[in-house]
Design an enzyme around this catalytic site. Structure first.
Site, PDB file in Angstrom:
ATOM      1  N   ASP A   8       0.917  -1.238  -0.112  1.00 33.88           N
ATOM      2  CA  ASP A   8      -0.043   0.317   0.053  1.00 33.88           C
ATOM      3  C   ASP A   8       0.863   1.185  -0.042  1.00 33.88           C
ATOM      4  OD1 ASP A   8      -2.786   1.274   0.706  1.00 33.88           O
ATOM      5  OD2 ASP A   8      -1.354   2.169   2.047  1.00 33.88           O
ATOM      6  N   HIS A 153      -4.811   4.481   7.613  1.00 34.80           N
ATOM      7  CA  HIS A 153      -4.504   5.326   6.439  1.00 34.80           C
ATOM      8  C   HIS A 153      -2.833   5.414   6.591  1.00 34.80           C
ATOM      9  CE1 HIS A 153      -8.289   5.998   4.660  1.00 34.80           C
ATOM     10  NE2 HIS A 153      -8.607   6.415   6.180  1.00 34.80           N
TER      11      HIS A 153
END
Length: 263
Positions: A8, A153
């Site tokens: 990611d 996040h």
């Protein structure tokens, strides 16, 4: 079997036309495909070329001050290449977002990008297999649905959450397929969506890091069972049949003239 690498990236926000997203963080986890266990993990902040593109405050905790002391992408490129190249890539929405950011970053330093052996995009898989049962397919919503906590996040945290979400979804689908009468499928069809909403971005006070356009609904064209040349003849026969049907029982007339309409 080779490992699967879940990865990611976190980026700056789109800041006007012509300005590209810049990497701020990369996180990856090598996973054994047989046991789905963590073999190795790596995460690093990345200092972008333009520090002014980094928002002073983000809900994820990636600040301008933090990335100012981080290595540049060129300094960590060898490590990232070694983790990704020749392995199966996996992640949430990576096909439309993360893969492109990796290619752009390597192009910026004049190096060929790593190449995947295969690609597993959990957003695409769950769109077709899991459907609407969790409300939508945002990582934060799926994590909340399965009680996995709040999405942070941050690259490595999101990678680990992604794997746990997939494990839970796979378990639900396995139960439903093994006992369909006891556990009926509640997917309610496919769902097209994006991974991060504007509402979430406003509530966090952060940039729009992953604005993916909503896929357009597919237009389905139904083919006519007749050739174009025969459509006019079919219409004429239909008119004749309707004319002869006056005063007769509608169903009986339809059955009597149906064959002549389709000849």
């Amino acid at each position: 079997m080779g490992e699967i690498v879940f990865f990611d990236v976190e980026t700056t926000a789109p800041a006007g036309e012509g300005r590209r997203l810049q990497l701020l963080e990369f996180g990856a986890m090598l996973v054994c495909p047989r046991k789905l266990t963590d073999v190795e993990s790596y995460c690093t902040l990345i200092r972008p070329a333009d520090l002014s593109a980094v928002a002073p405050k983000r809900c994820s905790g990636i600040t301008r001050e933090a990335v100012a002391a981080a290595p540049t992408f060129e300094e960590v490129a060898d490590r990232i290449f070694g983790i990704l190249n020749g392995r199966v890539w996996a992640g949430h929405n990576i096909q439309r977002f993360d893969c492109h950011r990796i290619k752009e970053a390597f192009a910026d330093i004049g190096r060929p990008p790593p190449e995947p052996k295969g690609l597993i995009d959990s957003l695409s898989i769950l769109t077709h297999g899991f459907g609407r049962r969790a409300g939508d397919l945002k990582m934060a919503t799926l994590a909340s649905y399965f009680g996995l906590g709040q999405q942070k996040h941050r690259s490595l945290d999101d990678v680990r959450m992604n794997l746990e979400v997939l494990k839970n979804c796979a378990t639900v689908l396995l139960l439903e397929s093994s006992l369909p009468k006891v556990f009926p499928n509640k997917s309610q069809g496919n769902l097209s969506m994006v991974t991060r909403s504007r509402a979430n971005e406003r509530s966090c006070g952060i940039e729009a890091c992953r604005k993916s356009p909503r896929p357009a609904s597919p237009v389905i064209h139904k083919a006519s069972p007749y050739k174009k040349d025969n459509i006019r003849k079919v219409m004429e026969r239909a008119k004749e049949a309707l004319s002869s049907a006056r005063g007769a029982a509608p169903l009986n007339t339809l059955l009597r003239h149906s064959r002549s309409l389709l000849r």
